[in-house]
Design a protein around this motif. Structure first.
Motif, PDB file in Angstrom:
ATOM      1  N   TYR A  16       0.839  -1.200   0.000  1.00 33.44           N
ATOM      2  CA  TYR A  16       0.000   0.000   0.000  1.00 33.44           C
ATOM      3  C   TYR A  16       0.872   1.247   0.000  1.00 33.44           C
ATOM      4  CZ  TYR A  16      -3.395   3.366   1.996  1.00 33.44           C
ATOM      5  OH  TYR A  16      -4.195   4.448   2.243  1.00 33.44           O
ATOM      6  N   TRP A  17       1.879   1.271   0.856  1.00 32.64           N
ATOM      7  CA  TRP A  17       2.771   2.425   0.948  1.00 32.64           C
ATOM      8  C   TRP A  17       3.672   2.533  -0.271  1.00 32.64           C
ATOM      9  CZ3 TRP A  17       1.471   5.980   4.166  1.00 32.64           C
ATOM     10  CH2 TRP A  17       0.756   5.647   5.313  1.00 32.64           C
ATOM     11  N   ILE A  18       4.062   1.373  -0.828  1.00 34.83           N
ATOM     12  CA  ILE A  18       4.871   1.398  -2.054  1.00 34.83           C
ATOM     13  C   ILE A  18       4.064   2.037  -3.184  1.00 34.83           C
ATOM     14  CG2 ILE A  18       5.906  -0.050  -3.848  1.00 34.83           C
ATOM     15  CD1 ILE A  18       6.707  -2.011  -1.613  1.00 34.83           C
ATOM     16  N   ALA A  19       2.774   1.688  -3.278  1.00 32.58           N
ATOM     17  CA  ALA A  19       1.912   2.266  -4.327  1.00 32.58           C
ATOM     18  C   ALA A  19       1.786   3.778  -4.155  1.00 32.58           C
ATOM     19  CB  ALA A  19       0.535   1.606  -4.287  1.00 32.58           C
ATOM     20  N   ILE A  20       1.584   4.240  -2.917  1.00 33.69           N
ATOM     21  CA  ILE A  20       1.442   5.676  -2.671  1.00 33.69           C
ATOM     22  C   ILE A  20       2.722   6.416  -3.015  1.00 33.69           C
ATOM     23  CG2 ILE A  20       1.210   7.409  -0.837  1.00 33.69           C
ATOM     24  CD1 ILE A  20      -0.839   5.610   0.493  1.00 33.69           C
ATOM     25  N   CYS A  21       3.857   5.921  -2.502  1.00 40.11           N
ATOM     26  CA  CYS A  21       5.137   6.619  -2.723  1.00 40.11           C
ATOM     27  C   CYS A  21       5.559   6.556  -4.189  1.00 40.11           C
ATOM     28  CB  CYS A  21       6.225   6.020  -1.822  1.00 40.11           C
ATOM     29  SG  CYS A  21       5.918   6.278  -0.065  1.00 40.11           S
ATOM     30  N   ALA A  22       5.348   5.390  -4.823  1.00 36.13           N
ATOM     31  CA  ALA A  22       5.690   5.279  -6.249  1.00 36.13           C
ATOM     32  C   ALA A  22       4.838   6.231  -7.076  1.00 36.13           C
ATOM     33  CB  ALA A  22       5.493   3.849  -6.728  1.00 36.13           C
ATOM     34  N   PHE A  25       6.108   9.824  -6.637  1.00 39.30           N
ATOM     35  CA  PHE A  25       7.372  10.057  -7.341  1.00 39.30           C
ATOM     36  C   PHE A  25       7.159  10.103  -8.852  1.00 39.30           C
ATOM     37  CE2 PHE A  25      11.255   8.427  -9.386  1.00 39.30           C
ATOM     38  CZ  PHE A  25      12.164   9.368  -8.938  1.00 39.30           C
ATOM     39  N   ILE A  26       6.401   9.126  -9.387  1.00 40.60           N
ATOM     40  CA  ILE A  26       6.154   9.099 -10.831  1.00 40.60           C
ATOM     41  C   ILE A  26       5.389  10.350 -11.260  1.00 40.60           C
ATOM     42  CG2 ILE A  26       4.924   7.890 -12.674  1.00 40.60           C
ATOM     43  CD1 ILE A  26       5.437   5.283 -11.104  1.00 40.60           C
ATOM     44  N   GLY A  27       4.399  10.728 -10.465  1.00 42.12           N
ATOM     45  CA  GLY A  27       3.611  11.917 -10.793  1.00 42.12           C
ATOM     46  C   GLY A  27       4.455  13.173 -10.797  1.00 42.12           C
ATOM     47  N   LEU A  28       5.363  13.290  -9.834  1.00 46.03           N
ATOM     48  CA  LEU A  28       6.228  14.467  -9.763  1.00 46.03           C
ATOM     49  C   LEU A  28       7.103  14.571 -11.010  1.00 46.03           C
ATOM     50  CD1 LEU A  28       6.710  16.564  -7.390  1.00 46.03           C
ATOM     51  CD2 LEU A  28       8.874  15.386  -7.048  1.00 46.03           C
ATOM     52  N   ILE A  29       7.657  13.450 -11.443  1.00 50.13           N
ATOM     53  CA  ILE A  29       8.519  13.448 -12.630  1.00 50.13           C
ATOM     54  C   ILE A  29       7.711  13.771 -13.888  1.00 50.13           C
ATOM     55  CG2 ILE A  29      10.024  12.045 -14.088  1.00 50.13           C
ATOM     56  CD1 ILE A  29      11.250  12.778 -11.402  1.00 50.13           C
ATOM     57  N   LEU A  30       6.577  13.087 -14.062  1.00 51.57           N
ATOM     58  CA  LEU A  30       5.779  13.307 -15.272  1.00 51.57           C
ATOM     59  C   LEU A  30       5.199  14.720 -15.307  1.00 51.57           C
ATOM     60  CD1 LEU A  30       3.846   9.913 -15.587  1.00 51.57           C
ATOM     61  CD2 LEU A  30       5.833  10.667 -16.882  1.00 51.57           C
ATOM     62  N   GLY A  31       4.770  15.229 -14.144  1.00 49.08           N
ATOM     63  CA  GLY A  31       4.201  16.562 -14.095  1.00 49.08           C
ATOM     64  C   GLY A  31       5.195  17.643 -14.450  1.00 49.08           C
ATOM     65  N   ALA A  32       6.470  17.389 -14.168  1.00 47.64           N
ATOM     66  CA  ALA A  32       7.510  18.378 -14.446  1.00 47.64           C
ATOM     67  C   ALA A  32       7.893  18.428 -15.927  1.00 47.64           C
ATOM     68  CB  ALA A  32       8.755  18.088 -13.616  1.00 47.64           C
ATOM     69  N   ILE A  33       7.412  17.465 -16.715  1.00 47.72           N
ATOM     70  CA  ILE A  33       7.702  17.453 -18.152  1.00 47.72           C
ATOM     71  C   ILE A  33       6.627  18.264 -18.875  1.00 47.72           C
ATOM     72  CG2 ILE A  33       7.968  16.026 -20.209  1.00 47.72           C
ATOM     73  CD1 ILE A  33       8.808  13.735 -18.375  1.00 47.72           C
ATOM     74  N   MET A 114       1.097  23.244  -0.756  1.00 56.99           N
ATOM     75  CA  MET A 114       0.456  22.078  -1.336  1.00 56.99           C
ATOM     76  C   MET A 114       0.019  21.109  -0.243  1.00 56.99           C
ATOM     77  SD  MET A 114       1.332  18.623  -1.954  1.00 56.99           S
ATOM     78  CE  MET A 114       3.111  18.729  -1.875  1.00 56.99           C
ATOM     79  N   LEU A 115       0.858  20.908   0.763  1.00 58.87           N
ATOM     80  CA  LEU A 115       0.490  20.023   1.867  1.00 58.87           C
ATOM     81  C   LEU A 115      -0.726  20.574   2.620  1.00 58.87           C
ATOM     82  CD1 LEU A 115       1.077  17.597   3.711  1.00 58.87           C
ATOM     83  CD2 LEU A 115       2.590  19.078   5.036  1.00 58.87           C
ATOM     84  N   ALA A 364       2.669  12.035   1.363  1.00 55.97           N
ATOM     85  CA  ALA A 364       3.738  11.411   0.577  1.00 55.97           C
ATOM     86  C   ALA A 364       4.242  12.352  -0.514  1.00 55.97           C
ATOM     87  CB  ALA A 364       3.227  10.109  -0.049  1.00 55.97           C
ATOM     88  N   VAL A 365       3.330  13.043  -1.193  1.00 61.88           N
ATOM     89  CA  VAL A 365       3.740  13.998  -2.229  1.00 61.88           C
ATOM     90  C   VAL A 365       4.585  15.106  -1.619  1.00 61.88           C
ATOM     91  CG1 VAL A 365       2.918  15.714  -3.895  1.00 61.88           C
ATOM     92  CG2 VAL A 365       1.798  13.497  -3.751  1.00 61.88           C
ATOM     93  N   PHE A 366       4.186  15.577  -0.439  1.00 60.18           N
ATOM     94  CA  PHE A 366       4.967  16.618   0.229  1.00 60.18           C
ATOM     95  C   PHE A 366       6.379  16.132   0.541  1.00 60.18           C
ATOM     96  CE2 PHE A 366       6.561  18.148   4.351  1.00 60.18           C
ATOM     97  CZ  PHE A 366       6.809  19.482   4.015  1.00 60.18           C
ATOM     98  N   ILE A 367       6.511  14.919   1.066  1.00 59.13           N
ATOM     99  CA  ILE A 367       7.839  14.397   1.414  1.00 59.13           C
ATOM    100  C   ILE A 367       8.708  14.274   0.177  1.00 59.13           C
ATOM    101  CG2 ILE A 367       9.075  12.381   2.299  1.00 59.13           C
ATOM    102  CD1 ILE A 367       6.681  11.929   4.202  1.00 59.13           C
TER     103      ILE A 367
END
Length: 494
Positions: A16-22, A25-33, A114-115, A364-367
């Motif tokens: 569950y936590w792996i899904a949230i953190c992944a 992280f993926i969203g942060l990278i894709l959003g920055a493109i 954002m948090l 998680a997004v904030f961290i």
């Protein structure tokens, strides 16, 4: 299994936590493109979630959703290049802070805001979802027309450029929003026989052109190098900045949650409206646009709250609040679950697991965002020539990726040139952009309300909510004109 047992089981499950953190992280990278919107990011990951338990799938997609909404602000703050459409509003003060050598502070204020916005929106989702959904779903065509017009006029009222040039830019955006197939009659308008224009001007390539491509063409390497050299003085003023913005965060979060809960509105409107209200209600409004942390906080908190608000009609009524939550309906249906009024009654453990997941996702997004700030800001110290080439390359890829169409790449280049011309002629880009986004929404809903009202514009006076929103928009314009007149006479006296 009862509600608390289900939440505790999720909490103790590593996957569950792996899904949230992944997802974060993926969203942060894709959003920055540039060009990769939150909708595209979630749509790309949806097929990979079909074999997952529903709560893990939603945790991953909600992480990507919230992460990409914040990730789009990173290039907007650092390079005046919004990764997502909603992040265009953070350029006003975020990029100004970067010019002032406060890129680190701007990114930290954005992360904390954002948090705050995400948590406020999540708790409103948890406590008041059914009540807000019932109110938001009563919005009809006349209210949506008023809301679209309100969004356009708010950004017109906060523009610092000459009023005539602001109106020219706004009208140009409204005219271009008419390009494409007429949404009611189906007739082609101003397409000149080009099939690629039948859906209208592709918004993301226009956005990329106006900001990213125009930034590459219009800024010098010396300017980018100067930002990097001033970076060493950033970061020390974080605590005072946070102390000044908490009221703005609270107010903008409420605005973002409500706008997000209105089906069809989305983060774009929430960001610009919250920025305009924050500026017009501030005692030091002259600081906005010159590097005011409140401007960054208003945009980021409203965007984060909007992601929670968009889930309110989805979970309460089965109606998607925006394009991302429309994709989430697909995830529910694949797992044989129907979101809507019966979700809490028939699947209370799942419903409250989703509510708590939204809270955990925001944390998680904030961290992830906070840990990435140091490395993000250091990009300013790279060779400016490498940075400009990278921005241009990502911009072209992002433009092409939307529809796999080279026509969109040419649109980005053309509007990059338009952006440079507008910048040098002091024509503001933001009103042009928002008019292009909201123009069709305003036109379609006005025409629908006009037809429903028996070919009469009396609907404006018959619906109290419509009248209230339009009156509020008129007040914004009146205050803007009064402020400009006062400033003009002040200069004459000097």
């Amino acid at each position: 299994m009862d509600i608390f047992s289900q939440i505790a089981l999720n909490f103790l499950e590593p996957a569950y936590w792996i899904a949230i953190c992944a997802g974060a992280f993926i969203g942060l990278i894709l959003g920055a493109i540039p060009g990769v919107s939150a909708t595209m990011a979630v749509a790309l990951i949806l097929p990979f979630t079909f074999g997952m338990p529903i709560i893990f799938a939603l945790a991953l997609m909600l992480g990507i959703y919230s992460g990409s909404v914040y990730g789009g602000s990173i290039p907007a703050i650092l390079f005046k290049t919004p990764g997502t459409p909603a992040s265009a509003a953070v350029i006003f003060d975020g990029y100004a802070m970067t010019r002032n050598g406060e890129a680190g502070t701007a990114l930290k204020v954005a992360a904390f805001s954002m948090l705050g916005g995400g948590l406020i929106g999540a708790f409103i989702l948890l406590l008041l979802a059914p009540q807000i959904a019932v109110l938001a779903v009563k919005f009809g065509p006349s209210e949506f027309f008023a809301m679209a017009l309100f969004g356009i006029l708010v950004i017109v009222s906060v523009s610092e450029e000459p009023f005539f040039k602001t109106m020219v830019a706004t009208l140009a955006g409204l005219m271009l929003s008419c390009v494409g197939m007429d949404p009611l009659s189906g007739c082609a308008r101003f397409t000149f026989g080009c099939a690629s224009l039948m859906e209208g001007l592709p918004f993301v390539p226009v956005l990329i052109g106006l900001f990213a491509v125009a930034g590459v063409f219009g800024s010098s390497s010396d300017e980018l190098m100067a930002h990097g050299e001033r970076l060493k003085s950033a970061g020390g003023a974080l605590i005072p900045a946070l102390g000044r913005v908490w009221r703005t965060v609270a107010k903008s979060s409420l605005i973002g949650t409500f706008i997000g809960s209105t089906p069809g509105a989305g983060c774009d409107i929430a960001a610009f409206v919250s920025y305009g209200i924050a500026r017009n209600s501030a005692g030091d409004k002259d600081k906005f646009g010159a590097g005011e942390p409140k401007g960054v906080a208003a945009v980021e908190s409203s965007k984060a709250a909007c992601t929670s608000g968009a889930l309110i009609p989805l979970l309460s009524l089965g109606i998607p609040g925006d394009s991302v939550t429309a994709i989430l309906i697909g995830a529910f249906m694949v797992h044989g679950i129907a979101p809507g009024p019966l979700l809490i009654e028939n699947s209370a453990p799942l419903a409250y697991s989703i509510f708590t997941t939204v809270v955990f996702v925001q944390i998680a997004v904030f961290i992830v965002a906070f840990l990435s700030i140091k490395w993000s800001a250091l990009v300013l110290k790279c060779d400016p020539r490498f940075v400009k080439v990278s921005i241009l390359a990502l911009s072209m890829v992002g433009s092409y990726a939307m529809r796999n169409n080279m026509f969109d790449v040419w649109i980005a280049i053309i509007f990059g040139i338009v952006g440079v011309i507008m910048s040098r002629g002091r024509y503001p880009v933001a009103p042009f952009l928002l008019a292009l986004i909201l123009g069709q929404m305003a036109e379609v809903n006005f025409r629908r309300a006009f037809l429903i009202g028996g070919d009469s514009a009396a609907f404006i006076f018959e619906r109290p909510a419509t009248l209230f929103i339009l009156a509020l928009a008129a007040l914004f314009i009146i205050f803007s004109i009064a402020r400009r007149i006062k400033f003009h006479f002040g200069r004459i006296k000097q």
